[in-house]
Write a protein that holds these residues in place. Sequence first.
Motif, short mmCIF file in Angstrom:
data_model
loop_
_atom_site.label_atom_id
_atom_site.label_comp_id
_atom_site.label_asym_id
_atom_site.label_seq_id
_atom_site.Cartn_x
_atom_site.Cartn_y
_atom_site.Cartn_z
N LYS A 165 0.84 -1.18 0.00
CA LYS A 165 0.00 0.00 0.00
C LYS A 165 0.88 1.24 0.00
CE LYS A 165 -3.82 2.08 2.62
NZ LYS A 165 -3.71 3.29 1.96
N THR A 166 0.54 2.17 -0.88
CA THR A 166 1.30 3.41 -0.97
C THR A 166 0.43 4.59 -0.55
OG1 THR A 166 0.71 3.72 -3.29
CG2 THR A 166 2.76 2.53 -2.83
N ASP A 167 1.06 5.63 -0.04
CA ASP A 167 0.32 6.82 0.39
C ASP A 167 0.03 7.78 -0.75
OD1 ASP A 167 0.35 5.93 3.02
OD2 ASP A 167 2.21 6.98 3.49
N HIS A 168 0.85 7.73 -1.81
CA HIS A 168 0.71 8.65 -2.93
C HIS A 168 0.70 7.89 -4.25
CE1 HIS A 168 2.07 11.37 0.25
NE2 HIS A 168 1.42 12.30 -0.43
N SER A 169 0.07 8.52 -5.25
CA SER A 169 0.03 7.95 -6.59
C SER A 169 0.39 9.02 -7.60
CB SER A 169 -1.38 7.42 -6.92
OG SER A 169 -1.69 6.31 -6.13
N LEU A 170 0.95 8.58 -8.72
CA LEU A 170 1.22 9.45 -9.85
C LEU A 170 0.18 9.15 -10.91
CD1 LEU A 170 3.00 11.40 -11.54
CD2 LEU A 170 4.30 9.37 -12.25
N ILE A 171 -0.59 10.16 -11.28
CA ILE A 171 -1.58 10.02 -12.36
C ILE A 171 -0.97 10.66 -13.60
CG2 ILE A 171 -3.89 10.61 -13.16
CD1 ILE A 171 -4.69 10.98 -10.20
N LEU A 172 -0.97 9.92 -14.70
CA LEU A 172 -0.50 10.43 -15.98
C LEU A 172 -1.70 10.52 -16.92
CD1 LEU A 172 2.76 8.34 -16.35
CD2 LEU A 172 2.59 10.77 -15.77
N ILE A 173 -1.90 11.70 -17.50
CA ILE A 173 -3.04 11.94 -18.38
C ILE A 173 -2.52 12.47 -19.70
CG2 ILE A 173 -5.26 13.10 -18.63
CD1 ILE A 173 -4.75 13.78 -15.48
N THR A 174 -2.76 11.77 -20.77
CA THR A 174 -2.39 12.23 -22.10
C THR A 174 -3.61 12.88 -22.73
OG1 THR A 174 -0.81 10.43 -22.33
CG2 THR A 174 -1.46 11.55 -24.34
N VAL A 175 -3.47 14.13 -23.19
CA VAL A 175 -4.59 14.85 -23.80
C VAL A 175 -4.15 15.48 -25.11
CG1 VAL A 175 -5.74 15.32 -21.60
CG2 VAL A 175 -4.15 16.99 -22.53
N ASN A 176 -5.12 15.75 -25.97
CA ASN A 176 -4.84 16.49 -27.19
C ASN A 176 -4.44 17.90 -26.81
OD1 ASN A 176 -5.49 14.34 -28.90
ND2 ASN A 176 -7.65 14.87 -28.88
N GLN A 177 -3.51 18.45 -27.57
CA GLN A 177 -2.97 19.77 -27.29
C GLN A 177 -4.10 20.80 -27.22
OE1 GLN A 177 -0.23 21.30 -30.25
NE2 GLN A 177 1.08 22.05 -28.61
N GLY A 178 -3.99 21.70 -26.23
CA GLY A 178 -4.96 22.76 -26.07
C GLY A 178 -6.06 22.46 -25.06
N ASN A 179 -6.06 21.27 -24.48
CA ASN A 179 -7.10 20.88 -23.53
C ASN A 179 -6.58 20.79 -22.10
OD1 ASN A 179 -9.63 20.05 -25.20
ND2 ASN A 179 -7.86 19.30 -26.33
N THR A 180 -5.34 21.10 -21.88
CA THR A 180 -4.72 20.91 -20.57
C THR A 180 -5.39 21.72 -19.47
OG1 THR A 180 -2.62 20.50 -21.67
CG2 THR A 180 -2.52 21.04 -19.35
N ASP A 181 -5.69 22.98 -19.73
CA ASP A 181 -6.29 23.82 -18.69
C ASP A 181 -7.65 23.29 -18.23
OD1 ASP A 181 -4.11 25.53 -18.66
OD2 ASP A 181 -5.01 26.95 -20.07
N GLY B 74 1.54 3.62 -8.23
CA GLY B 74 1.81 3.95 -6.84
C GLY B 74 3.22 4.47 -6.66
N ILE B 75 3.38 5.37 -5.73
CA ILE B 75 4.71 5.90 -5.40
C ILE B 75 5.10 5.31 -4.06
CG2 ILE B 75 6.04 7.97 -4.87
CD1 ILE B 75 4.06 9.52 -6.65
N ASP B 76 6.18 4.55 -4.02
CA ASP B 76 6.57 3.92 -2.78
C ASP B 76 7.57 4.76 -1.97
OD1 ASP B 76 8.84 3.50 -4.27
OD2 ASP B 76 8.86 1.33 -4.06
N HIS B 77 8.15 5.79 -2.60
CA HIS B 77 9.10 6.64 -1.88
C HIS B 77 9.19 7.99 -2.58
CE1 HIS B 77 12.45 7.52 0.75
NE2 HIS B 77 13.14 7.94 -0.31
N MET B 78 9.09 9.06 -1.80
CA MET B 78 9.26 10.42 -2.33
C MET B 78 10.26 11.15 -1.49
SD MET B 78 5.56 11.95 -3.52
CE MET B 78 5.11 12.48 -1.92
N VAL B 79 11.03 12.01 -2.14
CA VAL B 79 12.00 12.85 -1.43
C VAL B 79 11.77 14.28 -1.88
CG1 VAL B 79 14.45 13.37 -1.11
CG2 VAL B 79 13.71 11.00 -1.33
N ARG B 80 11.61 15.17 -0.94
CA ARG B 80 11.47 16.58 -1.27
C ARG B 80 12.87 17.20 -1.34
NH1 ARG B 80 6.48 16.17 1.83
NH2 ARG B 80 4.83 16.68 0.37
N LEU B 81 13.15 17.87 -2.42
CA LEU B 81 14.44 18.50 -2.60
C LEU B 81 14.47 19.85 -1.90
CD1 LEU B 81 15.00 17.70 -6.36
CD2 LEU B 81 15.90 16.49 -4.39
#
Length: 101
Positions: free
Chosen positions: A1-17, A93-100
């Motif tokens: 079980k992880t506390d954080h997840s990375l979501i990746l979303i691919t969209v057509n250009q111009g729809n990001t906002d 899932g992200i199993d380890h994060m480090v803040r720089l």
Amino acid sequence: KTDHSLILITVNQGNTDDVMDTARQAGARGGTVIRARWAGPDDTSQFYGISVQTEKEIIAIVTETEKRNAIMEIINKKHGLKSEAGAVLCSVGIDHMVRLP
């Protein structure tokens, strides 16, 4: 079980906002946009029956795992493959994060 997840979303250009506004409504605090381009066969306008736009944008959102499903579901509902944005989503899932410093 992880506390954080990375979501990746691919969209057509111009729809990001619009997609990012929807993600914020579901609890996302922000994201990173990466410009990308289609790298499939030459001159492909359809891929598995989906219209492919050459220029894409990828939104990367790190969020608490308990918010992940809500964020992904609302984006898929409002901006999924059959919409103008043509969003494709995945998460890991992200199993380890480090803040720089």
